[in-house]
Design an enzyme around this catalytic site. Structure first.
Site, short mmCIF file in Angstrom:
data_model
loop_
_atom_site.label_atom_id
_atom_site.label_comp_id
_atom_site.label_asym_id
_atom_site.label_seq_id
_atom_site.Cartn_x
_atom_site.Cartn_y
_atom_site.Cartn_z
N GLU A 101 22.08 -140.03 5.25
CA GLU A 101 20.72 -139.45 5.12
C GLU A 101 21.05 -138.00 4.97
O GLU A 101 20.47 -137.24 3.98
CB GLU A 101 20.00 -139.62 6.53
CG GLU A 101 19.68 -141.00 6.91
CD GLU A 101 20.79 -141.81 7.72
OE1 GLU A 101 21.94 -141.39 7.60
OE2 GLU A 101 20.41 -142.70 8.34
N ASN A 152 27.30 -142.33 3.69
CA ASN A 152 28.22 -141.51 4.58
C ASN A 152 29.60 -141.21 4.23
O ASN A 152 30.11 -141.79 3.59
CB ASN A 152 28.32 -142.24 6.00
CG ASN A 152 28.88 -143.59 5.99
OD1 ASN A 152 28.52 -144.26 4.83
ND2 ASN A 152 29.08 -144.05 7.05
N CYS A 167 26.69 -138.01 7.96
CA CYS A 167 25.64 -139.27 7.69
C CYS A 167 25.35 -139.27 6.31
O CYS A 167 25.06 -138.21 5.78
CB CYS A 167 24.68 -139.17 8.54
SG CYS A 167 24.99 -139.55 10.61
N CYS A 199 19.85 -136.91 12.12
CA CYS A 199 19.32 -137.17 10.55
C CYS A 199 17.73 -137.15 10.71
O CYS A 199 17.04 -136.85 9.74
CB CYS A 199 19.77 -138.65 9.99
SG CYS A 199 21.57 -138.20 9.58
N GLU A 251 32.95 -139.81 5.75
CA GLU A 251 33.70 -139.69 6.91
C GLU A 251 35.13 -138.80 6.75
O GLU A 251 35.38 -138.43 5.41
CB GLU A 251 34.20 -140.89 7.49
CG GLU A 251 32.88 -141.74 8.09
CD GLU A 251 33.08 -142.86 8.70
OE1 GLU A 251 34.59 -143.47 8.79
OE2 GLU A 251 32.30 -143.59 9.35
N1 THU Z 1 25.82 -142.95 10.06
C1 THU Z 1 25.26 -142.59 9.05
O1 THU Z 1 25.47 -142.56 7.87
N2 THU Z 1 23.86 -142.39 9.21
C2 THU Z 1 23.14 -142.68 10.50
O2 THU Z 1 22.12 -142.46 10.77
C3 THU Z 1 24.21 -143.20 11.64
C4 THU Z 1 25.42 -143.17 11.37
C5 THU Z 1 27.28 -143.07 9.74
C6 THU Z 1 28.14 -141.95 10.38
C7 THU Z 1 29.50 -142.68 10.44
O3 THU Z 1 30.20 -142.39 9.32
C8 THU Z 1 29.13 -144.14 10.87
O4 THU Z 1 27.76 -144.20 10.25
C9 THU Z 1 29.32 -144.70 12.08
O5 THU Z 1 28.42 -143.81 12.94
#
Ligand code: THU
Length: 154
Positions: A74, A61, A72, A113, A63
């Site tokens: 995925e 992920n 995310c 995702c 941000e």
């Molecule tokens: N996140 C993912 O990478 N995959 C998911 O399926 C759900 C959430 C990440 C997004 C964000 O950076 C952090 O987790 C908290 O939501």
């Protein structure tokens, strides 16, 4: 009246029961999670994809201070695979998450995702096996379709 029942089969296995290839995929997902850029949530997600040509693609992920601009793990991984190997199906996706330095149990991908996993599976015409990695148990789902019943299609 007609009733429709939807069932999902989830296989739960221990880390010791993983095949050497699945163990490698899980290790790569955990290590990708360590490289995530998640300063705002502190929730580090890592993904490792195995393509049908044997290539492994990782993602995590990413941000951003403008929160919705982040993505995310995925989708980072699946879009990377789509960009680099547009015609090669994804056979397996291993997902791991680390919070407060610990690999989390019972993780589950978000709805957006799941939709991307679903379309990637349809595009590749090969079932995408999903490994939801935990610190003791791994949940195995045999197809992205099973994670998103009644998925959106055009
Ligand atoms: N996140 C993912 O990478 N995959 C998911 O399926 C759900 C959430 C990440 C997004 C964000 O950076 C952090 O987790 C908290 O939501």
């Amino acid at each position: 009246m007609k009733e429709i029942k939807i069932e999902t089969k989830i296989e739960v296995i221990s880390i010791e029961e993983l095949s050497p290839l699945d163990a490698e995929l899980m290790n790569k997902a955990v290590s990708a999670a360590k490289d995530a850029y998640a300063p705002y949530s502190g929730f580090h997600v890592g993904v490792a994809l195995m393509l049908t040509n044997g290539k492994i693609i990782v993602g995590n992920n990413q941000e951003n201070a403008a929160y919705p601009s982040g993505l995310c793990a995925e989708r980072v991984a699946l879009f990377t695979a789509g960009a680099q190997y547009p015609n090669i199906p994804v056979r397996d996706i291993a997902i791991a998450a680390i919070k407060d330095g610990e690999v989390r149990s019972h993780i589950s991908p978000c709805g957006a995702c799941r939709q991307v996993m679903f379309e990637s599976e349809n595009r590749g015409k090969v079932p995408m096996r999903i490994l939801l990695c935990g610190n003791e148990e791994i949940q195995v789902i045999s197809s992205a379709r099973d994670l998103l019943p009644l998925a959106f299609t055009l």
